[in-house]
Design an enzyme around this catalytic site. Structure first.
Site, PDB file in Angstrom:
ATOM      1  N   HIS A  69       0.828  -1.220   0.000  1.00  0.00           N
ATOM      2  CA  HIS A  69       0.000   0.000   0.000  1.00  0.00           C
ATOM      3  C   HIS A  69       0.858   1.264   0.000  1.00  0.00           C
ATOM      4  O   HIS A  69       0.324   2.370  -0.095  1.00  0.00           O
ATOM      5  CB  HIS A  69      -1.034  -0.017   1.135  1.00  0.00           C
ATOM      6  N   ASP A 112       0.090  -7.583   1.591  1.00  0.00           N
ATOM      7  CA  ASP A 112       0.552  -6.189   1.576  1.00  0.00           C
ATOM      8  C   ASP A 112       2.082  -6.164   1.623  1.00  0.00           C
ATOM      9  O   ASP A 112       2.676  -5.793   2.637  1.00  0.00           O
ATOM     10  CB  ASP A 112      -0.064  -5.469   2.780  1.00  0.00           C
ATOM     11  N   SER A 196       4.063   2.039   8.328  1.00  0.00           N
ATOM     12  CA  SER A 196       3.774   1.159   7.208  1.00  0.00           C
ATOM     13  C   SER A 196       5.023   0.871   6.398  1.00  0.00           C
ATOM     14  O   SER A 196       5.779   1.776   6.070  1.00  0.00           O
ATOM     15  CB  SER A 196       2.765   1.826   6.278  1.00  0.00           C
TER      16      SER A 196
END
Ligand SMILES: *[C@@H]1O[C@H](CO)[C@@H](O)[C@H](O)[C@H]1NC(C)=O
Ligand SMILES: *[C@@H]1O[C@H](CO)[C@@H](O)[C@H](O)[C@H]1NC(C)=O
Ligand SMILES: *[C@@H]1O[C@H](CO)[C@@H](O)[C@H](O)[C@H]1NC(C)=O
Length: 249
Positions: A69, A112, A196
Protein backbone atom coordinates in the site's frame (compact mmCIF):
# COMPACT_ATOMS: atom_id res chain seq x y z
CA UNK A 1 7.13 5.88 33.40
CA UNK A 2 5.10 5.11 30.43
CA UNK A 3 3.91 7.66 28.03
CA UNK A 4 1.84 7.22 24.99
CA UNK A 5 3.13 8.88 21.91
CA UNK A 6 1.83 8.37 18.50
CA UNK A 7 3.92 8.36 15.39
CA UNK A 8 2.29 8.82 12.10
CA UNK A 9 4.04 8.87 8.80
CA UNK A 10 1.53 10.63 6.64
CA UNK A 11 0.43 8.50 3.79
CA UNK A 12 -1.31 10.99 1.62
CA UNK A 13 -3.89 9.70 -0.76
CA UNK A 14 -4.72 6.61 1.23
CA UNK A 15 -8.35 6.03 1.99
CA UNK A 16 -8.96 4.90 5.52
CA UNK A 17 -12.15 2.98 5.33
CA UNK A 18 -12.85 2.70 9.04
CA UNK A 19 -12.43 -1.02 9.19
CA UNK A 20 -8.83 -1.37 8.26
CA UNK A 21 -6.38 1.42 8.72
CA UNK A 22 -2.71 1.60 7.97
CA UNK A 23 -0.43 1.27 10.95
CA UNK A 24 1.07 4.01 13.17
CA UNK A 25 3.58 3.73 16.14
CA UNK A 26 2.13 4.05 19.63
CA UNK A 27 4.17 4.02 22.83
CA UNK A 28 7.51 4.53 21.15
CA UNK A 29 10.87 6.03 22.08
CA UNK A 30 13.81 7.32 20.06
CA UNK A 31 16.04 4.65 18.57
CA UNK A 32 19.78 4.89 19.23
CA UNK A 33 21.12 6.65 16.12
CA UNK A 34 22.09 4.14 13.39
CA UNK A 35 21.35 1.14 15.62
CA UNK A 36 19.06 -0.12 12.85
CA UNK A 37 21.21 0.43 9.75
CA UNK A 38 18.72 -1.47 7.56
CA UNK A 39 16.01 1.16 8.11
CA UNK A 40 14.89 3.05 5.03
CA UNK A 41 12.65 6.07 4.66
CA UNK A 42 10.74 6.12 1.38
CA UNK A 43 10.60 9.67 0.12
CA UNK A 44 7.87 9.54 -2.46
CA UNK A 45 5.29 11.43 -4.44
CA UNK A 46 1.80 10.32 -5.30
CA UNK A 47 0.40 10.95 -8.78
CA UNK A 48 -1.15 14.24 -7.66
CA UNK A 49 2.33 15.43 -6.62
CA UNK A 50 1.69 15.11 -2.89
CA UNK A 51 4.39 13.69 -0.61
CA UNK A 52 3.87 10.12 0.48
CA UNK A 53 6.23 8.75 3.13
CA UNK A 54 6.62 5.14 4.23
CA UNK A 55 9.15 2.97 5.96
CA UNK A 56 11.11 0.13 4.42
CA UNK A 57 14.19 -2.00 5.01
CA UNK A 58 17.28 -2.92 3.06
CA UNK A 59 17.66 -6.57 1.97
CA UNK A 60 20.83 -6.33 -0.10
CA UNK A 61 22.59 -3.68 -2.19
CA UNK A 62 19.81 -3.71 -4.79
CA UNK A 63 16.52 -4.31 -2.95
CA UNK A 64 14.32 -2.68 -0.32
CA UNK A 65 11.21 -4.30 1.13
CA UNK A 66 8.09 -2.36 2.05
CA UNK A 67 4.27 -2.66 2.10
CA UNK A 68 2.28 -2.83 -1.14
CA UNK A 69 0.00 0.00 0.00
CA UNK A 70 3.09 2.25 0.00
CA UNK A 71 3.24 2.13 -3.78
CA UNK A 72 3.78 5.62 -5.15
CA UNK A 73 4.24 7.40 -8.44
CA UNK A 74 7.88 8.31 -7.88
CA UNK A 75 10.09 6.89 -5.17
CA UNK A 76 13.46 7.57 -3.66
CA UNK A 77 14.92 5.73 -0.69
CA UNK A 78 16.95 7.39 2.04
CA UNK A 79 19.59 5.04 3.48
CA UNK A 80 21.63 5.70 6.63
CA UNK A 81 19.13 8.27 7.91
CA UNK A 82 18.41 8.99 11.58
CA UNK A 83 17.41 12.65 11.83
CA UNK A 84 15.46 13.83 8.78
CA UNK A 85 17.26 17.18 8.72
CA UNK A 86 20.76 15.72 8.95
CA UNK A 87 21.76 14.33 5.58
CA UNK A 88 25.42 13.69 6.45
CA UNK A 89 26.31 10.31 5.00
CA UNK A 90 22.75 9.67 3.81
CA UNK A 91 22.38 7.92 0.46
CA UNK A 92 19.39 9.00 -1.61
CA UNK A 93 18.73 6.46 -4.32
CA UNK A 94 15.99 6.39 -6.96
CA UNK A 95 13.77 3.33 -7.21
CA UNK A 96 14.09 1.78 -10.66
CA UNK A 97 11.49 -0.96 -10.50
CA UNK A 98 8.69 -1.99 -8.14
CA UNK A 99 7.45 -5.53 -7.55
CA UNK A 100 3.98 -5.31 -6.04
CA UNK A 101 2.60 -8.64 -4.84
CA UNK A 102 0.32 -9.91 -7.61
CA UNK A 103 -2.44 -10.79 -5.10
CA UNK A 104 -2.30 -7.59 -3.06
CA UNK A 105 -5.82 -6.55 -2.07
CA UNK A 106 -6.16 -2.80 -1.49
CA UNK A 107 -9.39 -3.28 0.50
CA UNK A 108 -8.39 -6.01 2.94
CA UNK A 109 -4.63 -5.31 2.80
CA UNK A 110 -4.03 -8.99 2.13
CA UNK A 111 -0.56 -9.71 0.66
CA UNK A 112 0.55 -6.19 1.58
CA UNK A 113 4.15 -6.67 0.49
CA UNK A 114 6.33 -5.08 -2.17
CA UNK A 115 9.96 -5.07 -3.28
CA UNK A 116 11.75 -2.03 -4.66
CA UNK A 117 14.77 -2.37 -6.92
CA UNK A 118 17.27 0.47 -6.63
CA UNK A 119 18.67 2.29 -9.67
CA UNK A 120 22.18 2.24 -8.19
CA UNK A 121 23.59 -0.10 -5.59
CA UNK A 122 23.48 0.84 -1.92
CA UNK A 123 26.94 1.35 -0.46
CA UNK A 124 27.25 -0.55 2.81
CA UNK A 125 28.97 1.07 5.80
CA UNK A 126 28.41 1.43 9.57
CA UNK A 127 25.09 3.19 8.97
CA UNK A 128 23.85 1.26 5.94
CA UNK A 129 23.55 -2.51 6.22
CA UNK A 130 21.00 -5.10 5.12
CA UNK A 131 18.83 -7.20 7.44
CA UNK A 132 18.34 -10.95 7.12
CA UNK A 133 14.83 -12.30 6.62
CA UNK A 134 13.30 -14.96 8.84
CA UNK A 135 12.98 -18.24 6.97
CA UNK A 136 10.10 -20.66 6.94
CA UNK A 137 11.33 -22.38 10.10
CA UNK A 138 8.99 -24.53 12.15
CA UNK A 139 6.07 -22.13 11.99
CA UNK A 140 6.41 -21.02 15.61
CA UNK A 141 5.51 -17.42 16.39
CA UNK A 142 8.26 -15.25 17.90
CA UNK A 143 7.16 -13.37 21.02
CA UNK A 144 9.15 -10.27 21.56
CA UNK A 145 9.64 -8.01 18.56
CA UNK A 146 10.29 -4.38 17.71
CA UNK A 147 8.88 -2.04 15.12
CA UNK A 148 10.61 1.17 14.05
CA UNK A 149 9.77 4.11 11.85
CA UNK A 150 9.69 7.87 11.30
CA UNK A 151 6.34 9.48 11.82
CA UNK A 152 4.49 12.26 13.50
CA UNK A 153 4.56 12.40 17.27
CA UNK A 154 1.46 14.50 17.52
CA UNK A 155 -2.05 13.52 16.63
CA UNK A 156 -3.01 16.97 15.46
CA UNK A 157 -0.11 18.23 13.41
CA UNK A 158 0.46 16.09 10.38
CA UNK A 159 4.20 16.18 9.97
CA UNK A 160 6.98 13.62 10.14
CA UNK A 161 8.85 12.74 13.27
CA UNK A 162 12.32 14.04 12.61
CA UNK A 163 13.99 11.08 14.27
CA UNK A 164 13.69 7.32 14.05
CA UNK A 165 11.43 5.89 16.75
CA UNK A 166 10.94 2.31 17.89
CA UNK A 167 8.49 0.33 20.01
CA UNK A 168 8.39 -3.20 21.43
CA UNK A 169 5.41 -5.36 20.55
CA UNK A 170 4.32 -8.83 21.65
CA UNK A 171 2.88 -11.01 18.94
CA UNK A 172 -0.49 -12.51 19.72
CA UNK A 173 -1.70 -15.57 17.91
CA UNK A 174 -5.31 -14.44 18.16
CA UNK A 175 -8.19 -15.90 16.19
CA UNK A 176 -8.92 -12.55 14.65
CA UNK A 177 -5.63 -12.61 12.81
CA UNK A 178 -5.09 -14.25 9.41
CA UNK A 179 -2.45 -16.59 10.78
CA UNK A 180 -1.29 -18.01 7.46
CA UNK A 181 -0.27 -14.70 6.02
CA UNK A 182 0.11 -12.28 8.92
CA UNK A 183 1.54 -11.88 12.39
CA UNK A 184 -0.53 -9.75 14.73
CA UNK A 185 0.07 -7.79 17.89
CA UNK A 186 -2.52 -6.27 20.18
CA UNK A 187 -3.04 -3.42 22.57
CA UNK A 188 -1.88 0.14 23.09
CA UNK A 189 1.70 -0.36 22.01
CA UNK A 190 2.25 -0.96 18.37
CA UNK A 191 3.02 0.55 15.06
CA UNK A 192 0.76 3.37 14.14
CA UNK A 193 -0.02 4.89 10.82
CA UNK A 194 3.09 5.66 8.94
CA UNK A 195 5.32 2.92 10.14
CA UNK A 196 3.77 1.16 7.21
CA UNK A 197 6.33 -0.77 5.24
CA UNK A 198 8.82 -0.91 8.12
CA UNK A 199 10.14 -4.17 9.55
CA UNK A 200 8.95 -6.28 12.46
CA UNK A 201 12.25 -7.44 13.95
CA UNK A 202 12.28 -10.25 16.53
CA UNK A 203 14.64 -11.85 19.09
CA UNK A 204 17.18 -13.19 16.59
CA UNK A 205 17.51 -9.82 14.84
CA UNK A 206 15.82 -11.01 11.64
CA UNK A 207 12.88 -9.38 9.88
CA UNK A 208 9.69 -11.40 10.41
CA UNK A 209 7.08 -9.02 9.11
CA UNK A 210 6.19 -5.88 7.20
CA UNK A 211 4.04 -3.29 9.01
CA UNK A 212 0.73 -3.33 7.21
CA UNK A 213 -2.53 -2.31 8.84
CA UNK A 214 -4.57 -2.16 12.01
CA UNK A 215 -8.15 -2.68 12.99
CA UNK A 216 -10.24 -2.95 16.15
CA UNK A 217 -11.15 -6.39 17.43
CA UNK A 218 -14.48 -7.30 19.01
CA UNK A 219 -13.23 -6.05 22.41
CA UNK A 220 -12.24 -2.71 20.89
CA UNK A 221 -8.55 -3.53 21.18
CA UNK A 222 -6.21 -2.52 18.39
CA UNK A 223 -4.93 -5.42 16.34
CA UNK A 224 -1.87 -4.63 14.27
CA UNK A 225 -1.08 -6.80 11.27
CA UNK A 226 2.27 -7.53 9.68
CA UNK A 227 2.73 -9.36 6.38
CA UNK A 228 4.37 -12.64 7.45
CA UNK A 229 7.73 -12.82 5.69
CA UNK A 230 8.22 -16.60 6.13
CA UNK A 231 5.03 -17.10 4.11
CA UNK A 232 6.41 -15.02 1.23
CA UNK A 233 9.97 -16.41 1.04
CA UNK A 234 9.60 -18.08 -2.36
CA UNK A 235 7.83 -15.03 -3.82
CA UNK A 236 10.65 -12.81 -2.51
CA UNK A 237 13.36 -15.07 -3.89
CA UNK A 238 11.72 -15.24 -7.32
CA UNK A 239 11.65 -11.44 -7.58
CA UNK A 240 15.18 -10.94 -6.30
CA UNK A 241 16.73 -13.55 -8.57
CA UNK A 242 18.94 -11.83 -11.14
CA UNK A 243 17.02 -11.54 -14.39
CA UNK A 244 18.87 -13.45 -17.09
CA UNK A 245 19.53 -11.43 -20.18
CA UNK A 246 18.75 -13.27 -23.40
CA UNK A 247 21.79 -14.23 -25.41
CA UNK A 248 22.20 -12.39 -28.65
CA UNK A 249 24.19 -14.29 -31.22
C1 LIG B 1 24.69 14.27 11.55
O1 LIG B 1 24.83 12.90 11.30
C2 LIG B 1 26.16 12.44 11.39
C3 LIG B 1 26.15 10.97 10.95
O2 LIG B 1 25.24 10.25 11.71
C4 LIG B 1 26.65 12.62 12.82
O3 LIG B 1 27.97 12.15 12.95
C5 LIG B 1 26.57 14.08 13.17
O4 LIG B 1 26.92 14.25 14.53
C6 LIG B 1 25.19 14.62 12.94
N1 LIG B 1 25.17 16.07 13.09
C7 LIG B 1 24.36 16.69 13.92
C8 LIG B 1 24.45 18.18 13.93
O5 LIG B 1 23.57 16.08 14.65
C1 LIG C 1 12.36 -3.92 24.24
O1 LIG C 1 12.80 -5.25 24.01
C2 LIG C 1 14.20 -5.42 24.15
C3 LIG C 1 14.55 -6.83 23.71
O2 LIG C 1 13.61 -7.76 24.16
C4 LIG C 1 14.58 -5.13 25.60
O3 LIG C 1 15.96 -5.28 25.78
C5 LIG C 1 14.16 -3.70 25.93
O4 LIG C 1 14.43 -3.42 27.29
C6 LIG C 1 12.70 -3.48 25.65
N1 LIG C 1 12.39 -2.06 25.79
C7 LIG C 1 11.33 -1.62 26.43
C8 LIG C 1 11.17 -0.13 26.48
O5 LIG C 1 10.52 -2.37 26.93
C1 LIG D 1 -3.63 -12.52 23.24
O1 LIG D 1 -4.67 -11.62 23.54
C2 LIG D 1 -5.64 -12.10 24.42
C3 LIG D 1 -6.67 -11.04 24.68
O2 LIG D 1 -7.06 -10.41 23.54
C4 LIG D 1 -4.99 -12.50 25.72
O3 LIG D 1 -5.97 -13.09 26.57
C5 LIG D 1 -3.87 -13.50 25.48
O4 LIG D 1 -3.21 -13.75 26.69
C6 LIG D 1 -2.88 -12.92 24.49
N1 LIG D 1 -1.87 -13.91 24.18
C7 LIG D 1 -0.57 -13.64 24.25
C8 LIG D 1 0.34 -14.76 23.88
O5 LIG D 1 -0.15 -12.54 24.56
Amino acid sequence: MFFRCELVIVIVGLTLDGQVRTGEIVGGHEAVAHSRPYMVLLDQHAEDGKKKYCGGFLLNEDFVMTAAHCKAWSSYVLLGLHNYHNRTGVQRVRVKQTFLHEDYNAVTYENDIMLLKLSTKAIFNENVKPIALADQGDGSVPKSCTVSGWGRTNRIIESLSLILMEVNVTLNDSDQCNKDKTYCSKGDNGPAKGDSGGPLVCEDGKAYGVVSSRKLDSDDLEIYSYAKIPHYRSWIESKMKPQRKPYIW
